[in-house]
Scaffold this active site. Structure first.
Site, PDB file in Angstrom:
ATOM      1  N   GLU A  46     -10.092 -18.674 -26.648  1.00 15.18           N
ATOM      2  CA  GLU A  46     -10.465 -19.403 -28.007  1.00 15.18           C
ATOM      3  C   GLU A  46     -11.548 -18.239 -28.770  1.00 15.18           C
ATOM      4  O   GLU A  46     -11.504 -18.482 -30.096  1.00 15.18           O
ATOM      5  CB  GLU A  46     -11.089 -20.654 -27.713  1.00 15.18           C
ATOM      6  CG  GLU A  46     -10.145 -21.686 -27.002  1.00 15.18           C
ATOM      7  CD  GLU A  46     -10.370 -21.575 -25.446  1.00 15.18           C
ATOM      8  OE1 GLU A  46     -10.264 -22.596 -24.722  1.00 15.18           O
ATOM      9  OE2 GLU A  46     -10.775 -20.279 -24.752  1.00 15.18           O
ATOM     10  N   ARG A 185       1.195  -5.370  -7.088  1.00 20.39           N
ATOM     11  CA  ARG A 185       0.051  -5.096  -6.570  1.00 20.39           C
ATOM     12  C   ARG A 185      -1.139  -5.092  -7.278  1.00 20.39           C
ATOM     13  O   ARG A 185      -2.205  -6.016  -7.002  1.00 20.39           O
ATOM     14  CB  ARG A 185      -0.208  -3.880  -5.775  1.00 20.39           C
ATOM     15  CG  ARG A 185       1.058  -3.847  -4.574  1.00 20.39           C
ATOM     16  CD  ARG A 185       0.841  -2.605  -3.815  1.00 20.39           C
ATOM     17  NE  ARG A 185       1.857  -2.443  -2.706  1.00 20.39           N
ATOM     18  CZ  ARG A 185       2.124  -1.320  -1.925  1.00 20.39           C
ATOM     19  NH1 ARG A 185       1.275   0.219  -2.435  1.00 20.39           N
ATOM     20  NH2 ARG A 185       2.972  -1.080  -0.993  1.00 20.39           N
ATOM     21  N   THR A 197       2.513  -2.513  11.149  1.00 23.30           N
ATOM     22  CA  THR A 197       3.024  -1.845   9.574  1.00 23.30           C
ATOM     23  C   THR A 197       1.957  -0.992   9.352  1.00 23.30           C
ATOM     24  O   THR A 197       2.267   0.226   9.200  1.00 23.30           O
ATOM     25  CB  THR A 197       2.988  -2.878   8.443  1.00 23.30           C
ATOM     26  OG1 THR A 197       4.277  -3.953   8.705  1.00 23.30           O
ATOM     27  CG2 THR A 197       3.376  -2.353   7.389  1.00 23.30           C
ATOM     28  N   ASP A 201       3.566   2.939   9.493  1.00 21.01           N
ATOM     29  CA  ASP A 201       3.510   3.526   8.162  1.00 21.01           C
ATOM     30  C   ASP A 201       2.477   4.103   7.555  1.00 21.01           C
ATOM     31  O   ASP A 201       2.554   4.828   6.495  1.00 21.01           O
ATOM     32  CB  ASP A 201       3.887   2.513   7.128  1.00 21.01           C
ATOM     33  CG  ASP A 201       5.254   1.516   7.588  1.00 21.01           C
ATOM     34  OD1 ASP A 201       6.138   2.459   8.274  1.00 21.01           O
ATOM     35  OD2 ASP A 201       5.725   0.693   7.126  1.00 21.01           O
ATOM     36  N   GLY A 284       4.972  -6.641   8.327  1.00 25.73           N
ATOM     37  CA  GLY A 284       6.111  -6.546   8.582  1.00 25.73           C
ATOM     38  C   GLY A 284       6.962  -8.068   8.976  1.00 25.73           C
ATOM     39  O   GLY A 284       6.217  -8.823   8.702  1.00 25.73           O
ATOM     40  N   THR A 287       4.331 -10.570  11.053  1.00 27.06           N
ATOM     41  CA  THR A 287       3.525 -11.114   9.944  1.00 27.06           C
ATOM     42  C   THR A 287       4.204 -12.177   9.032  1.00 27.06           C
ATOM     43  O   THR A 287       3.743 -13.211   8.645  1.00 27.06           O
ATOM     44  CB  THR A 287       2.822 -10.170   9.210  1.00 27.06           C
ATOM     45  OG1 THR A 287       1.985  -9.103   9.970  1.00 27.06           O
ATOM     46  CG2 THR A 287       1.681 -10.741   8.119  1.00 27.06           C
TER      47      THR A 287
END
Length: 339
Positions: A46, A185, A197, A201, A284, A287
């Site tokens: 505003e 993200r 994971t 990874d 992964g 989870t």
């Protein structure tokens, strides 16, 4: 009001923990000022909309539209309801009432007491969808939870792998889908993965493919078995939810949650207590399945690639109905929302 929504959405990723708010000032059917809440701690929508009006004499014959009730309390900025009253604007149109306890109808009441005509509930469903993170945080008192995964056409997430194999993760989606994930993200407060994971990874969990902020990284590692990798060693902040200890060492904060029966619930409760409004969970399977089985999700975004691999790590069991879908090059993306 739809223009308010368009403006408000530009604050996604920077306004949190504040809501997404856009505002337009209309005089005789013409927009004479507009603005949105760009960043937490900065001017509200505003303020920016009224400030954009070149001839303030027109305000006394104008209507201001705003998708969320103008605030009535002093926070990092003064109350917007007071600004509207001082500006002499005679009519205010609002989509949603603010669920935050410090507002929650007080802004509307203050403007009505000043003689302003206030219309509420305009496109309220669309407004609620826009601010679903903010509303879930204040009404359900937990972080808004988004599940995300990519699966092959025959519903596998990856080949069977072990950390010592040195094999890279299966590439399922293309470049445009990967860029979109990094945009997602940047739009959320936090991102979460499990230990498997992290070990397989060694992810960075950043938004490096998009021009935006990196989310806070969260790791589920009950027995603190993950001891080295980007999530611990690259200097960015990581919270590790575990059953053994609470400590802070450099960029790593370990948070002890002792009850295995309520472990996932307690993660979302902790995020709420820390002011984290939203989290995107990237796997992964174990989870993701845990959050699904406990009913701890609000939205799911599922990519399906075109390749089949015949066997591997199966995708989560998930029987919700898709709300809508889109095609991104060769990837099919489906969105799911819980009622």
């Amino acid at each position: 009001m739809k223009r308010c929504f368009q403006l408000a959405a530009q604050g996604l990723g920077s306004a949190s923990p504040n809501p997404l708010v856009g505002s337009v000032v209309v005089h005789e059917g013409r927009i004479i000022g507009e603005g949105y809440h760009r960043q937490h701690g900065k001017a509200h929508a505003e303020v920016n909309a009224i400030g954009a009006v070149k001839d303030h004499a027109l305000l006394r014959d104008s209507t201001i539209y705003v998708n969320l009730e103008p605030c009535a309390h002093f926070g990092k900025t003064p109350p917007c309801a007071d600004l509207i009253i001082r500006s002499g604007i005679p009519r205010v149109v609002v989509s949603n009432i603010d669920p935050f306890a410090e507002v929650a109808g007080k802004g509307i009441a203050r403007m009505k007491e000043a003689g302003i005509e206030v219309v509420t509930g305009v496109l309220d469903s669309e407004g609620s969808m826009l601010n679903r993170r903010f509303f879930t945080f204040h009404r359900a008192q937990r972080a808004y939870t988004i599940l995300k995964w990519a699966q092959t056409a025959d519903r596998y997430l990856d080949h069977h792998r072990k950390a010592e194999d040195g094999l890279e993760a299966l590439k399922i989606t293309g470049k445009e889908s990967n860029r979109l994930v990094h945009r997602w993200r940047a739009e959320e407060d936090a991102i979460l993965v499990g230990r498997n994971t992290a070990q397989l990874d060694n992810p960075k969990l950043t938004a490096r493919l998009w021009n935006g902020k990196d989310p806070l990284r969260l790791l589920i590692d009950p027995q603190l078995q993950y001891t080295s990798g980007h999530l611990l060693d690259d200097g960015n902040h990581t919270w590790v939810f575990n059953a053994l200890e609470s400590s802070i060492q450099g960029n790593v904060r370990r948070i002890q949650l002792q009850n295995p029966e309520t472990f996932l619930h307690d993660i979302l409760k902790t995020l709420y207590n820390e002011g984290i409004q939203s989290v995107i969970i990237e796997g992964g399977t174990t989870t993701l399945q845990g959050f699904i089985d406990h009913g701890l999700w609000d939205e799911a975004r599922v990519f399906s690639g075109s390749k089949c691999i015949g066997e591997g790590v199966q995708a989560p069991r998930f029987d919700a109905s898709s709300t809508y879908s889109q095609q991104i090059d060769e990837d099919h993306l489906q969105f799911y929302f819980r009622a």
